[in-house]
Design an enzyme around this catalytic site. Structure first.
Site: not given
Length: 423
Positions: A115, A172
């Site tokens: 992303h 993440h």
């Protein structure tokens, strides 16, 4: 690495505790910056505003995500939501409790963040394009400086929001999103210095798609042969995700590989189709009506793509069929945006492209676009009478004609001195 990971989990816990009221905002940011929206939303808009930059946008997104895939397979990055459940770092002390969300349970390895890398590459390309356009038109230095500062401030605000959102949802660690941003910018800057992408022929698109697909599958097979299971992250996601329905095969690295190569091939098919060449002639011949035509095309494209996306979902029960249909679906998006929808809109409105006829040198028939800039689209022909014509066409075409001669563009070849004109 355990110390780095534990500090990342602490960051996630802090964000989820202190900013729990912003949960919907962070989820929205993660959803909006997915590459899916780049292809289904940003690319159609950009294509009808700045066609050449839209082509670069797709190249940047596809190549960037391919680089991300290769790095994920080589780096074996953990994700917070499963690392915190498996690690022995905390010993006998209680493990931190982190909340999961529908977008948390991605099945690919975590490093670097896809992303963050995709958002950095795509928005860096868009900001660079906007800056180039604005700085060319505006001669006021103070205004240029203000615009430059504003756009890059906006860019970094977006990147910070993306990074925080990915850490917030426990998808993440902080070092993974920072790495993703840096690599994304490097990929975008590298491709911006590669003019060949504007001149790529259909064969180049086909070979590039096959090369990206083949290299990734070759790495996959080589690692499997030495005993490395590249689907290890899928098993971890299924084991540690709180809800089984949150684990989606769409986030599988192989799925993104087939989607991206399909998108690139579809773009090549669209740009080199007869439908695209004919609609280009329509835009040139209609003059001022071209803006209305592009608005109609954009509206129709966005509506049809959203309907297509919601109506056609590849079945997940069969892996090979899912990858094949994902490839075909992704190829359809740029093909429809570039060629099919514009052609259908032109046909529905009764627009016809310009005809190629012998020039009337006595009355100096010629089409001008923005003063001394003339546009050649597809295999259309332009000529000048008593003036020198220079022009730059999207996809990297460029040509100049001498006084009293014409320029002919056919495919990717430009011939100077051909005495024809577009009426």
């Amino acid at each position: 690495m355990d110390l780095l990971h534990s500090s990342g989990v602490s960051s996630t816990c802090y964000l989820q505790t202190q900013y729990s009221h912003s949960q919907s905002y962070f989820l929205l940011v993660s959803m909006a910056t997915d590459l899916h929206n780049t292809f289904f939303l940003l690319f159609p808009i950009w294509f009808h505003v700045q066609q050449a930059e839209a082509v670069k946008l797709v190249w940047v997104a596809v190549v960037g995500d391919w680089v991300n895939l290769m790095l994920k397979w080589l780096l074996f990055g953990e994700r917070p939501y499963w690392w915190v459940r498996e690690t022995h770092f905390y010993g006998n002390s209680s493990q931190p409790m982190i909340e999961q969300f529908p977008m948390t349970c991605e099945t690919g390895p975590g490093s670097p963040s896809g992303h963050a890398m995709g958002a950095a590459a795509v928005y860096y390309t868009m900001m660079s394009s906007l800056l180039t356009t604005v700085l060319k038109k505006d001669g006021n230095q103070i205004r240029k400086w203000c615009v430059c500062v504003s756009l890059w401030t906006l860019f970094w605000c977006v990147q910070v929001c993306v990074c925080i959102s990915r850490v917030f949802i426990a998808a993440h660690f902080p070092h993974q999103v920072i790495t993703g941003v840096i690599i994304g910018i490097l990929v975008a800057e590298s491709l911006s210095r590669t003019p060949q992408i504007y001149e790529a022929r259909l064969r180049s698109y086909l070979l590039t798609s096959l090369l990206l697909l083949s290299l990734a599958l070759l790495l996959y097979l080589c690692l499997r042969m030495v005993g490395v299971d590249l689907l290890w992250s899928v098993e971890k996601a299924r084991r540690w995700c709180h809800r089984a329905e949150w684990v989606s095969v769409d986030t599988n690295p192989l799925a993104s590989l087939f989607r991206n190569t399909g998108t690139l091939l579809g773009l090549g098919l669209g740009l080199h189709s007869p439908l695209h060449a004919r609609t280009n002639r329509v835009v040139v011949s209609r003059g001022m009506d071209g803006a209305i035509y592009r608005c109609i095309c954009l509206s129709a494209t966005l509506v049809l793509l959203q309907l297509f996306d919601s109506a056609f979902r590849p079945p997940v029960h069969n892996g090979a069929l899912f990858y094949l249909l994902s490839f075909c679906k992704s190829a359809t998006v740029p093909l429809a945006t570039v060629a099919i929808v514009p052609y259908c809109v032109a046909a529905a409105l009764g627009y016809k492209g310009g005809k190629l006829v012998k020039p009337d040198w006595t009355n100096g028939s010629i089409m001008w676009i923005r003063g001394s800039t003339a546009l050649i689209a597809g295999d259309a022909l332009l000529s000048s009478s008593g003036a020198s014509v220079r022009r730059t066409l999207p996809h990297g075409f460029s040509a100049a004609t001498e006084s009293g001669s014409g320029a002919r563009c056919s495919g990717h070849m430009v011939q100077v001195g051909v005495p024809w004109t577009l009426m």
